[in-house]
Design a protein around this motif. Structure first.
Motif, PDB file in Angstrom:
ATOM      1  N   TYR A  35       0.741  -1.128  -0.095  1.00 28.08           N
ATOM      2  CA  TYR A  35      -0.090   0.113   0.100  1.00 28.08           C
ATOM      3  C   TYR A  35       0.949   1.188  -0.011  1.00 28.08           C
ATOM      4  CZ  TYR A  35      -3.523  -3.075   1.960  1.00 28.08           C
ATOM      5  OH  TYR A  35      -4.529  -3.980   2.287  1.00 28.08           O
ATOM      6  N   GLN A  37       0.492   5.204   1.401  1.00 25.58           N
ATOM      7  CA  GLN A  37      -0.438   5.949   2.329  1.00 25.58           C
ATOM      8  C   GLN A  37       0.159   7.477   2.323  1.00 25.58           C
ATOM      9  OE1 GLN A  37       0.207   5.173   6.533  1.00 25.58           O
ATOM     10  NE2 GLN A  37      -1.155   6.812   7.463  1.00 25.58           N
ATOM     11  N   GLY A  40      -4.871  12.391   4.054  1.00 28.44           N
ATOM     12  CA  GLY A  40      -6.174  12.672   3.237  1.00 28.44           C
ATOM     13  C   GLY A  40      -6.485  11.669   2.267  1.00 28.44           C
ATOM     14  N   LEU A  41      -5.953  10.737   2.054  1.00 28.91           N
ATOM     15  CA  LEU A  41      -6.303   9.435   1.012  1.00 28.91           C
ATOM     16  C   LEU A  41      -6.169   8.067   1.689  1.00 28.91           C
ATOM     17  CD1 LEU A  41      -4.080  10.491  -2.018  1.00 28.91           C
ATOM     18  CD2 LEU A  41      -6.692  11.246  -1.646  1.00 28.91           C
ATOM     19  N   GLY A  42      -5.606   8.112   2.792  1.00 29.71           N
ATOM     20  CA  GLY A  42      -5.838   6.746   3.669  1.00 29.71           C
ATOM     21  C   GLY A  42      -4.691   5.881   2.871  1.00 29.71           C
ATOM     22  N   LEU A  43      -5.013   4.416   2.925  1.00 25.61           N
ATOM     23  CA  LEU A  43      -3.929   3.598   2.269  1.00 25.61           C
ATOM     24  C   LEU A  43      -4.697   3.122   0.997  1.00 25.61           C
ATOM     25  CD1 LEU A  43      -3.433   3.422   5.441  1.00 25.61           C
ATOM     26  CD2 LEU A  43      -2.524   1.054   4.805  1.00 25.61           C
ATOM     27  N   LEU A  45      -4.077   0.487  -2.126  1.00 34.08           N
ATOM     28  CA  LEU A  45      -3.519  -0.591  -2.685  1.00 34.08           C
ATOM     29  C   LEU A  45      -2.776  -0.682  -3.855  1.00 34.08           C
ATOM     30  CD1 LEU A  45      -3.017  -3.833  -1.875  1.00 34.08           C
ATOM     31  CD2 LEU A  45      -5.052  -4.362  -3.219  1.00 34.08           C
ATOM     32  N   LEU A  90       3.565   0.779   2.878  1.00 33.03           N
ATOM     33  CA  LEU A  90       3.125  -0.040   3.861  1.00 33.03           C
ATOM     34  C   LEU A  90       3.284  -1.532   3.214  1.00 33.03           C
ATOM     35  CD1 LEU A  90       0.567   1.663   6.205  1.00 33.03           C
ATOM     36  CD2 LEU A  90       3.013   1.423   6.712  1.00 33.03           C
TER      37      LEU A  90
ATOM     38  N   PHE B  91      -8.057   4.197  11.144  1.00 28.41           N
ATOM     39  CA  PHE B  91      -8.787   3.802   9.835  1.00 28.41           C
ATOM     40  C   PHE B  91      -9.671   3.003  10.056  1.00 28.41           C
ATOM     41  CE2 PHE B  91      -5.600   6.222   7.119  1.00 28.41           C
ATOM     42  CZ  PHE B  91      -4.201   5.987   7.928  1.00 28.41           C
ATOM     43  N   GLY B 107     -10.501   4.007   4.541  1.00 28.71           N
ATOM     44  CA  GLY B 107     -11.035   5.247   4.456  1.00 28.71           C
ATOM     45  C   GLY B 107      -9.842   6.096   4.743  1.00 28.71           C
ATOM     46  N   SER B 108      -9.969   7.401   4.699  1.00 30.26           N
ATOM     47  CA  SER B 108      -8.885   8.270   4.661  1.00 30.26           C
ATOM     48  C   SER B 108      -8.280   8.653   5.935  1.00 30.26           C
ATOM     49  CB  SER B 108      -9.530  10.007   4.119  1.00 30.26           C
ATOM     50  OG  SER B 108     -10.546  10.246   4.928  1.00 30.26           O
TER      51      SER B 108
END
Lengths: 115, 116
Positions: A35, A37, A40-43, A45, A90, B91, B107-108
């Motif tokens: 992933y 990271q 503001g976008l998270g993780l 894939l 990650l 998260f 999610g963000s």
């Protein structure tokens, strides 16, 4: 305890360089994941692997490739690093079972900066 | 395709108080799992709590509990008796039950700060 390790915590590379990020897990897990990271976008894939020598594209595979020659090791390759690949990367792994879900175990992350 | 939305980028709570983190999701699947993961500063991501969609009872793990509203596609995390060590990025994530690798959709994130 499951242990997922990543080769570097911090990495600085130049634009155009080939970059290898290594991930190793010690619990004989079949599935492994990469992933990225971003705030503001998270993780998101990039790639995942069902098992040795098997790989599937995730949501954002462009500019990346992967290699899984051994069960415990999953490598992420940036063929020609670009500044927009500056991010936290990650790695995760999980055991595969048909009938029950098993959590993903995460590595500590590699913060890559491309100059 | 699955989506997960966390609408609170940052939250804070006083030590010993209770805080609720929100999460909504969308999937056309009927069988799926929902998760809350915690990422402390400079430390590895760990699983906090898990909920199977087919279970009506809300999951609980010590001070952590969820409010799972399947019809509303809502999955909030409640932290009771907040501790300084709860300071982390949280998260929300979802996976569907089909498929071999069962990849997670995240999610963000919500940055939670517990204040002394």
């Amino acid at each position: 305890d499951v242990k997922v390790t990543q080769s570097s915590r911090y990495l600085v590379k130049r634009t155009g360089e080939k970059v290898f990020l290594e991930c190793v897990q010690d619990m004989d897990h079949e599935n492994m994941f990469w992933y990225r990271q971003d705030p503001g976008l998270g993780l998101r894939l990039i790639y995942f692997s069902y098992d040795v020598k098997m790989k599937e594209k995730g949501d954002i595979p462009e500019g990346y490739s992967v290699s899984r020659e051994k069960k415990e090791r999953f490598s992420l390759i940036l063929e020609s690093a670009s500044t927009n690949q500056t991010s936290m990367y990650l790695c995760a792994s999980r055991i595969f079972r048909d009938s029950t879900y098993n959590e993903q175990f995460f590595g500590p992350g590699t913060r890559l900066t491309v100059l | 395709a699955q989506t997960v939305t966390q609408s609170q980028p940052e939250m804070s709570v006083q030590e010993a108080e209770t805080v609720t983190l929100s999460c909504t999701y969308d999937t056309s699947e009927n069988n799926y799992y929902l998760f809350w993961y915690k990422q402390p500063p400079s430390r590895q991501m760990i699983l906090v709590i898990r909920q199977e969609a087919y279970k009506q009872q809300n999951a609980t793990e010590n001070r952590f509990s969820v409010n799972f509203q399947k019809a509303a596609k809502s999955f909030s995390l409640k932290i009771s008796d907040s501790q300084l060590g709860d300071t982390a990025m949280y998260f929300c994530a979802l996976t569907i039950s089909s498929g071999s690798a069962r990849q997670l959709t995240f999610g963000s994130g919500t940055q939670l700060t517990v204040l002394p």
